[in-house]
Design a protein around this motif. Structure first.
Motif, PDB file in Angstrom:
ATOM      1  N   ARG A  54       0.827  -1.202   0.000  1.00 24.74           N
ATOM      2  CA  ARG A  54       0.000   0.000   0.000  1.00 24.74           C
ATOM      3  C   ARG A  54       0.863   1.254   0.000  1.00 24.74           C
ATOM      4  O   ARG A  54       0.588   2.206  -0.735  1.00 24.74           O
ATOM      5  N   ASP A  55       1.917   1.245   0.808  1.00 23.92           N
ATOM      6  CA  ASP A  55       2.823   2.396   0.851  1.00 23.92           C
ATOM      7  C   ASP A  55       3.476   2.628  -0.512  1.00 23.92           C
ATOM      8  O   ASP A  55       3.626   3.775  -0.942  1.00 23.92           O
ATOM      9  N   GLN A  56       3.856   1.539  -1.183  1.00 27.42           N
ATOM     10  CA  GLN A  56       4.471   1.666  -2.509  1.00 27.42           C
ATOM     11  C   GLN A  56       3.479   2.263  -3.506  1.00 27.42           C
ATOM     12  O   GLN A  56       3.823   3.166  -4.265  1.00 27.42           O
ATOM     13  N   VAL A  57       2.237   1.794  -3.479  1.00 24.31           N
ATOM     14  CA  VAL A  57       1.207   2.325  -4.382  1.00 24.31           C
ATOM     15  C   VAL A  57       0.960   3.800  -4.080  1.00 24.31           C
ATOM     16  O   VAL A  57       0.852   4.619  -5.010  1.00 24.31           O
ATOM     17  N   ASN A  58       0.902   4.152  -2.808  1.00 23.71           N
ATOM     18  CA  ASN A  58       0.678   5.550  -2.442  1.00 23.71           C
ATOM     19  C   ASN A  58       1.836   6.430  -2.903  1.00 23.71           C
ATOM     20  O   ASN A  58       1.623   7.557  -3.377  1.00 23.71           O
ATOM     21  N   THR A  59       3.061   5.939  -2.795  1.00 22.33           N
ATOM     22  CA  THR A  59       4.227   6.700  -3.245  1.00 22.33           C
ATOM     23  C   THR A  59       4.170   6.927  -4.754  1.00 22.33           C
ATOM     24  O   THR A  59       4.412   8.042  -5.235  1.00 22.33           O
ATOM     25  N   GLU A  60       3.826   5.864  -5.499  1.00 23.43           N
ATOM     26  CA  GLU A  60       3.706   6.003  -6.956  1.00 23.43           C
ATOM     27  C   GLU A  60       2.604   6.984  -7.317  1.00 23.43           C
ATOM     28  O   GLU A  60       2.757   7.811  -8.222  1.00 23.43           O
ATOM     29  N   ARG A  61       1.486   6.919  -6.614  1.00 22.47           N
ATOM     30  CA  ARG A  61       0.392   7.851  -6.865  1.00 22.47           C
ATOM     31  C   ARG A  61       0.829   9.287  -6.596  1.00 22.47           C
ATOM     32  O   ARG A  61       0.542  10.184  -7.382  1.00 22.47           O
ATOM     33  N   ASP A  62       1.527   9.500  -5.492  1.00 17.47           N
ATOM     34  CA  ASP A  62       1.995  10.843  -5.152  1.00 17.47           C
ATOM     35  C   ASP A  62       2.934  11.385  -6.220  1.00 17.47           C
ATOM     36  O   ASP A  62       2.887  12.573  -6.557  1.00 17.47           O
ATOM     37  N   LYS A  63       3.793  10.520  -6.774  1.00 18.97           N
ATOM     38  CA  LYS A  63       4.701  10.946  -7.850  1.00 18.97           C
ATOM     39  C   LYS A  63       3.901  11.357  -9.081  1.00 18.97           C
ATOM     40  O   LYS A  63       4.203  12.368  -9.719  1.00 18.97           O
ATOM     41  N   MET A  64       2.875  10.559  -9.432  1.00 17.92           N
ATOM     42  CA  MET A  64       2.051  10.885 -10.600  1.00 17.92           C
ATOM     43  C   MET A  64       1.336  12.214 -10.398  1.00 17.92           C
ATOM     44  O   MET A  64       1.284  13.034 -11.310  1.00 17.92           O
ATOM     45  N   VAL A  65       0.790  12.418  -9.225  1.00 18.94           N
ATOM     46  CA  VAL A  65       0.088  13.670  -8.919  1.00 18.94           C
ATOM     47  C   VAL A  65       1.060  14.831  -9.019  1.00 18.94           C
ATOM     48  O   VAL A  65       0.736  15.876  -9.602  1.00 18.94           O
ATOM     49  N   ALA A  66       2.258  14.679  -8.485  1.00 11.06           N
ATOM     50  CA  ALA A  66       3.258  15.756  -8.545  1.00 11.06           C
ATOM     51  C   ALA A  66       3.625  16.046  -9.993  1.00 11.06           C
ATOM     52  O   ALA A  66       3.781  17.227 -10.373  1.00 11.06           O
ATOM     53  N   ASN A  67       3.757  15.021 -10.832  1.00  9.23           N
ATOM     54  CA  ASN A  67       4.097  15.217 -12.244  1.00  9.23           C
ATOM     55  C   ASN A  67       2.976  15.947 -12.973  1.00  9.23           C
ATOM     56  O   ASN A  67       3.234  16.840 -13.782  1.00  9.23           O
ATOM     57  N   LEU A  68       1.728  15.569 -12.674  1.00  4.19           N
ATOM     58  CA  LEU A  68       0.589  16.229 -13.325  1.00  4.19           C
ATOM     59  C   LEU A  68       0.493  17.679 -12.890  1.00  4.19           C
ATOM     60  O   LEU A  68       0.160  18.553 -13.717  1.00  4.19           O
ATOM     61  N   GLN A  69       0.756  17.961 -11.652  1.00  4.40           N
ATOM     62  CA  GLN A  69       0.682  19.334 -11.170  1.00  4.40           C
ATOM     63  C   GLN A  69       1.819  20.172 -11.733  1.00  4.40           C
ATOM     64  O   GLN A  69       1.667  21.377 -11.927  1.00  4.40           O
ATOM     65  N   ALA A  70       2.947  19.551 -12.023  1.00  3.75           N
ATOM     66  CA  ALA A  70       4.093  20.277 -12.571  1.00  3.75           C
ATOM     67  C   ALA A  70       3.868  20.669 -14.027  1.00  3.75           C
ATOM     68  O   ALA A  70       4.476  21.609 -14.510  1.00  3.75           O
ATOM     69  N   GLU A  71       2.997  19.948 -14.717  1.00  2.73           N
ATOM     70  CA  GLU A  71       2.754  20.237 -16.141  1.00  2.73           C
ATOM     71  C   GLU A  71       1.917  21.477 -16.338  1.00  2.73           C
ATOM     72  O   GLU A  71       1.190  21.956 -15.571  1.00  2.73           O
TER      73      GLU A  71
END
Length: 71
Positions: A54-71
């Motif tokens: 679960r922690d790994q999935v949450n970390t990956e999700r957080d990275k995706m969200v950060a990438n989308l917000q950076a665009e």
């Protein structure tokens, strides 16, 4: 100790009367205790594994969200 009033709930079975000096319920055997401890250990290991996933999935999700917000 609280005395249960009649009638007992349908799931309750009153313990048999015990003679003085005896414990009302027999202690579980050592084998039974060891098996329960083994099951508890396996359960903890499984829980830890699930939490790590679960922690790994949450970390990956957080990275995706950060990438989308950076665009």
């Amino acid at each position: 100790m609280v005395e249960l009033q009649e009638p007992f709930p349908p799931w309750y079975t009153p313990p048999p009367p015990s003679s003085a000096g005896e414990s009302p319920q027999p202690r579980p055997s050592t084998c039974h205790v060891e098996e329960l401890e083994k099951l508890m250990k396996e359960s903890r290991e499984e829980r830890d594994k699930v939490l790590a996933e679960r922690d790994q999935v949450n970390t990956e999700r957080d990275k995706m969200v950060a990438n989308l917000q950076a665009e």
